[in-house]
Each structure stands twice: as structure tokens, then as C-alpha cells.
Design a protein around this motif. Sequence first.
Motif, short mmCIF file in Angstrom:
data_model
loop_
_atom_site.label_atom_id
_atom_site.label_comp_id
_atom_site.label_asym_id
_atom_site.label_seq_id
_atom_site.Cartn_x
_atom_site.Cartn_y
_atom_site.Cartn_z
N ASN A 35 0.81 -1.22 0.00
CA ASN A 35 0.00 0.00 0.00
C ASN A 35 0.84 1.27 0.00
OD1 ASN A 35 -2.11 -1.80 0.22
ND2 ASN A 35 -2.53 -1.36 2.36
N SER A 36 2.09 1.19 -0.48
CA SER A 36 2.96 2.36 -0.38
C SER A 36 3.79 2.61 -1.63
CB SER A 36 3.87 2.22 0.83
OG SER A 36 4.74 3.32 0.94
N THR A 149 -5.68 7.69 -6.65
CA THR A 149 -4.97 7.02 -5.55
C THR A 149 -5.45 7.51 -4.19
OG1 THR A 149 -3.16 8.59 -5.91
CG2 THR A 149 -2.89 6.38 -6.82
N ASP A 150 -5.73 8.81 -4.06
CA ASP A 150 -6.27 9.31 -2.80
C ASP A 150 -7.67 8.74 -2.55
OD1 ASP A 150 -4.03 10.76 -2.16
OD2 ASP A 150 -4.81 12.67 -2.88
N SER A 153 -7.42 5.31 -1.24
CA SER A 153 -7.05 5.33 0.17
C SER A 153 -8.29 5.57 1.04
CB SER A 153 -6.00 6.42 0.42
OG SER A 153 -5.66 6.49 1.79
N SER A 156 -10.34 2.41 1.02
CA SER A 156 -9.69 1.36 1.80
C SER A 156 -9.93 1.53 3.29
CB SER A 156 -8.19 1.34 1.52
OG SER A 156 -7.93 0.96 0.20
N SER A 157 -9.76 2.77 3.78
CA SER A 157 -9.90 3.00 5.22
C SER A 157 -11.35 2.83 5.67
CB SER A 157 -9.39 4.40 5.57
OG SER A 157 -10.13 5.40 4.91
#
Length: 365
Positions: A35-36, A149-150, A153, A156-157
Motif C-alpha cells: 500500500n505504499s 490514488t487518494d 485510500s 480502503s480506510s
Amino acid sequence: MNTNNKVIIRSRDQTTTLPLTALDFSTFQTTWEKNSSYQVAFTAYDDSSLSFALLQVENSVLYDGQEYIIKQATDTYSGGVHSIQITATHIFYQLNNRRQNDVRKGDVSYSLQDALNFLMSVAPEYHYQVFGDINTHKTLTDFGNCTVTDGLSTISSNFGIYAIVPDNHTINLFSEANWVKKTGKAYYYRHDTSDVQLQYDSSNIVNRVQIVSTNDTPQFQPFYVTDDDSIKQWGIRDGERVENDQNNDTSGNVATAKRMLVTQPDLALTITTQAKNISKGEQWTLVIPESGITTKVQVVSITDTPFFLGSTQVSLNNTRQNFLDAFNARNREITELRGKMSSTSNGGGEANKANMWVIGKVSEV
């Protein structure tokens, strides 16, 4: 063209694809971190070939079935030698530059598929696959006006996506149960691994978060979400407060505050190993006999030099249990040392022998 065992360079317009003949194989390094990041880096020396000339930003590097886009290229001229240092990131990260400019105002309930379809509509050449049972609906507020991509994120959270793993233009999203591979492997310091590093960091502890009403007329009195065990052990560590500017329903605020809690110090585990065929998401048992540490770990980062017979550096997951395993082992060691000091001061030579380490194998992992 099969690129699995070669480094291939392709022009951005895809009209020219050639093996890189100028590669310094000892410098070729692959890096993946969950994830990075996902990239390759290497140095090439000018051999007057077309493939060397193609080492320019935004051209592609193809390796091991994956495509990377050259983002940094540094030309160096020294002692009559021309070389170039390349860093290329996985094609997934092109989505850093793709935006979903539309915004769905207010609180909107989404299924995971609805949220992904809305976000990914601006990048139709990319596709996604979901592995695991993640079918719940979640409320997202003012979702949109973000890079892809943001947005991933944010999704995902909120939906509990554990790992996002790109495979060229396919984005694979995994639940934890579908990502973790329980291998039964055990890695022993000084047997399978030449170096183990445990880095402790207490600066990120958060064990108390305040929830406040910021409405013109406050809807409730401020209150705290706490982890009392962490406060007892480490003292109060306040996090940024959570604000409610709408009503007196604080259930969502409490859930947000609980996600912000970091109740134990961070423990970063890194090993250097000669082992090969290490896979993303593998779960191991890491054993450091000298310190009595035995803990379950998961592979979350791999740095490798595939053309150079050296060592692979692997970072392992940082969980509360990893810290407690290491912390308890250190406490046992302190107890042992205090016992030795006490025995020495009392002239008890035989007691010292009882405190010596007995190193054995883990029978079940």
C-alpha cells in the motif's frame, strides 16, 4: 515479448521495444511495500545502443511481467564515462495524476462496487478485482474531487481493504483473510537471516481522543474515547480531537476516534536473508533465540537485487502483538539479568547457571 527474465525498455508511443544491453546488473533493484510503493531502480552505462538512448522519463521499463514508468533519470559524465541512474515506478502510480473532479455532496451510502465505479470512471483503462467478502455499505461524505490514488485510500480506510496490489492495469483489493498467506515458515536469526533489526518508536502513541460539538449551539458535552490500559502503561497521549458540527449522534465520531488510537509504540522489524522465493503477504514465525523473541510476522516490504547473488531485505508487519512479544522478551531478559546480579552479589554461582539460554526449535508455527 516475454519480459520475465529480461529488462526491456519501451518508448512511450510503444513503437520501439528493446532489451536493455547497457544494464549494470549488480545495481538492478526491485522494491515493493504494501500500500505504499512499487518500483525498480538501476544504473546503465552508455554502450551507444538504442535501448540506452530510450532511457528517458515517461518511457517504460518492463520486468518480471510488470510495467514501470521512468520518473527520474540522472545523467552522469565522469572520467570519460557516461552513465544514467533510473528510477521507475509501477504503472499503477500513473493514477496519482488522474482525478475524479466530480463530488457527490453530503453523506452518501455506497457499496464498495458503487464507490469504485464512481472513482475509476475517469481511468477506464484500469480495472479492479475484489478478493474477500467486503459487501457492506458505508457512508462517505463529499466523496470526490481527489486523485484516484487518494480516493482508493479513502475507500480502503472506510471499507476495511487490507491490501491494494497492482498487476499492471488491474488493481487487486484484498481483505485481510484473503491476503495473508499462512506458510508455516520459521526464520531463525543466524540460521536463515544474517541480520535482524527491531526499531522501537513511541512518538506516535495516541490513547485519548476528545470528541466535541462545534455546532453554534453545542449538542453535547465534550467527552473522551480512551484506551485505559495504554494510559496506565504509557501515560496520557492525546490525539487530534474529532469534531461534530451537525447533531448529537456521535456513533460515527466514536468509531473515527477508535481508529485514531495507537495504543503501543511502533516496532519496525527488518531482516536480511539469503532465502529466495519470498512472496508478498506471507506469514512467518520470526525467532531470535538470544533474546527469547518468537513472534508471528507478515511480509510487507521486499527489496531485492534479482541479478546479483546477495541478500534480500524484508520488512515485517508492525502489530500490537509484535511489540508485546518483543517487549515481554526484553522484560524477561531484564528479570534474568537482575537475578544474575543478585546471585553474584550473594555469591551464588550455581544460580547463574540456571539463567543461561536454552536454544531450541519451534515445533509448531
